[in-house]
Write a protein that holds these residues in place. Structure first.
Motif, PDB file in Angstrom:
ATOM      1  N   ALA A   1       0.293  -1.445  -0.198  1.00 42.40           N
ATOM      2  CA  ALA A   1       0.099  -0.014  -0.383  1.00 42.40           C
ATOM      3  C   ALA A   1       0.642   1.129   0.264  1.00 42.40           C
ATOM      4  O   ALA A   1       2.079   1.251   0.659  1.00 42.40           O
ATOM      5  CB  ALA A   1      -0.828   0.196   1.417  1.00 42.40           C
TER       6      ALA A   1
ATOM      7  N   ASN B   1       1.136   5.283   0.524  1.00 40.31           N
ATOM      8  CA  ASN B   1      -0.077   6.430   1.955  1.00 40.31           C
ATOM      9  C   ASN B   1       0.760   7.598   1.529  1.00 40.31           C
ATOM     10  O   ASN B   1       1.659   7.763   2.018  1.00 40.31           O
ATOM     11  CB  ASN B   1       0.107   5.842   3.497  1.00 40.31           C
ATOM     12  CG  ASN B   1      -0.513   3.958   3.503  1.00 40.31           C
ATOM     13  OD1 ASN B   1      -1.869   4.110   3.446  1.00 40.31           O
ATOM     14  ND2 ASN B   1       0.717   3.611   3.827  1.00 40.31           N
TER      15      ASN B   1
ATOM     16  N   THR C   1      -5.252  11.114   4.143  1.00 41.83           N
ATOM     17  CA  THR C   1      -3.923  10.264   3.090  1.00 41.83           C
ATOM     18  C   THR C   1      -4.726  10.409   2.054  1.00 41.83           C
ATOM     19  O   THR C   1      -5.291   9.304   1.791  1.00 41.83           O
ATOM     20  CB  THR C   1      -3.603   9.147   4.781  1.00 41.83           C
ATOM     21  OG1 THR C   1      -3.297   9.905   5.480  1.00 41.83           O
ATOM     22  CG2 THR C   1      -2.623   8.523   4.034  1.00 41.83           C
TER      23      THR C   1
ATOM     24  N   ILE D   1      -4.849   6.664  -0.318  1.00 45.00           N
ATOM     25  CA  ILE D   1      -4.629   5.001   0.226  1.00 45.00           C
ATOM     26  C   ILE D   1      -4.338   4.806  -1.260  1.00 45.00           C
ATOM     27  O   ILE D   1      -5.042   4.509  -1.907  1.00 45.00           O
ATOM     28  CB  ILE D   1      -4.943   4.422   1.250  1.00 45.00           C
ATOM     29  CG1 ILE D   1      -4.296   5.253   2.615  1.00 45.00           C
ATOM     30  CG2 ILE D   1      -4.054   2.730   1.099  1.00 45.00           C
ATOM     31  CD1 ILE D   1      -5.600   4.371   3.649  1.00 45.00           C
TER      32      ILE D   1
END
Lengths: 114, 111
Positions: free
Chosen positions: B17, B19, B72, B74
């Motif tokens: 992931a 971020n 954020t 993602i």
């Protein structure tokens, strides 16, 4: 669907020459805008339009003129090209904020002024 | 002037992931958070936007803090094709305000 079309893709000008960068969209968008992007930098707004017959200045309007006689077209004119105008130019179009959230961008015109 | 602050660059391993943080501490109550990305000097591409609730679409998720001062983006499973500059933009969701870009975050996805 062509989306936002910019012509030409590449152009070399001599200092003092004039030219028009073309931008056309086929999505019937009210909003259109022009940005320039210098190497390693983000996009800076030159001029924008909220509809035919209406234009306004952005952050860096000096040396550029625009007009919006039709919904589809938003040409950007360089009156007397200078080396400082060497950049990549992007045109964008969108529906009014509040109706649609997404702006669509052309693939850019890479301009070099020598 | 851009109203957001982003790190200039980040790396992410492929498949993990990504971020991407954004600080917008002066955001107003009627301003939304938008994310765009620009792949290899192409025209920017819209990713997602939100006001105060978390948002998800087929490209990404957007997490906005309760005080709305930061968010954020993602990318759940980053691929090499996600290598790009990511721009966080705050904008009023009405009127004639154009998009104002900052310098963004250059995300490099590494194999």
């Amino acid at each position: 669907n062509a989306g936002v079309t910019q012509t030409p893709k590449f152009q070399v000008l001599k200092t003092g020459q004039s030219m028009t960068l073309q931008c056309a969209q086929d999505m019937n968008h009210e909003y259109m805008s022009w940005y320039r992007q210098d190497p390693g930098m983000g996009l800076r707004l030159i001029h924008y339009s909220v509809g035919a017959g209406i234009t306004d200045q952005g952050e860096v309007p000096n040396g550029y003129n625009v007009s919006r006689s039709t919904t589809e077209d938003f040409p950007l004119r360089l009156l007397s090209a200078a080396p400082s105008q060497t950049s990549v130019y992007f045109c964008a179009s969108s529906r009014p904020v509040g109706i649609s959230t997404e702006a669509f961008f052309g693939q850019g015109t890479r301009l070099t002024v020598v | 002037d851009a109203k957001t602050t982003q790190p200039p660059s980040m790396d992410c391993a492929e498949g993990r992931a990504a971020n991407l943080p954004c600080n917008h501490s002066t955001i107003s109550g009627n301003e939304y958070v938008y994310w765009y990305r620009q792949i290899h000097s192409q025209g920017p591409q819209y990713i997602i936007h939100g006001l105060k609730n978390n948002e998800t679409n087929e490209m990404a998720s957007l997490i906005i803090t309760e005080d709305r001062k930061s968010s954020t983006l993602i990318l759940p499973h980053a691929t090499l094709r996600d290598t790009a500059v990511y721009y966080c933009i705050v904008r009023v969701f009405s009127g004639n305000t154009p998009l104002v870009f900052g310098k963004g975050t250059r995300l490099s996805v590494i194999a």
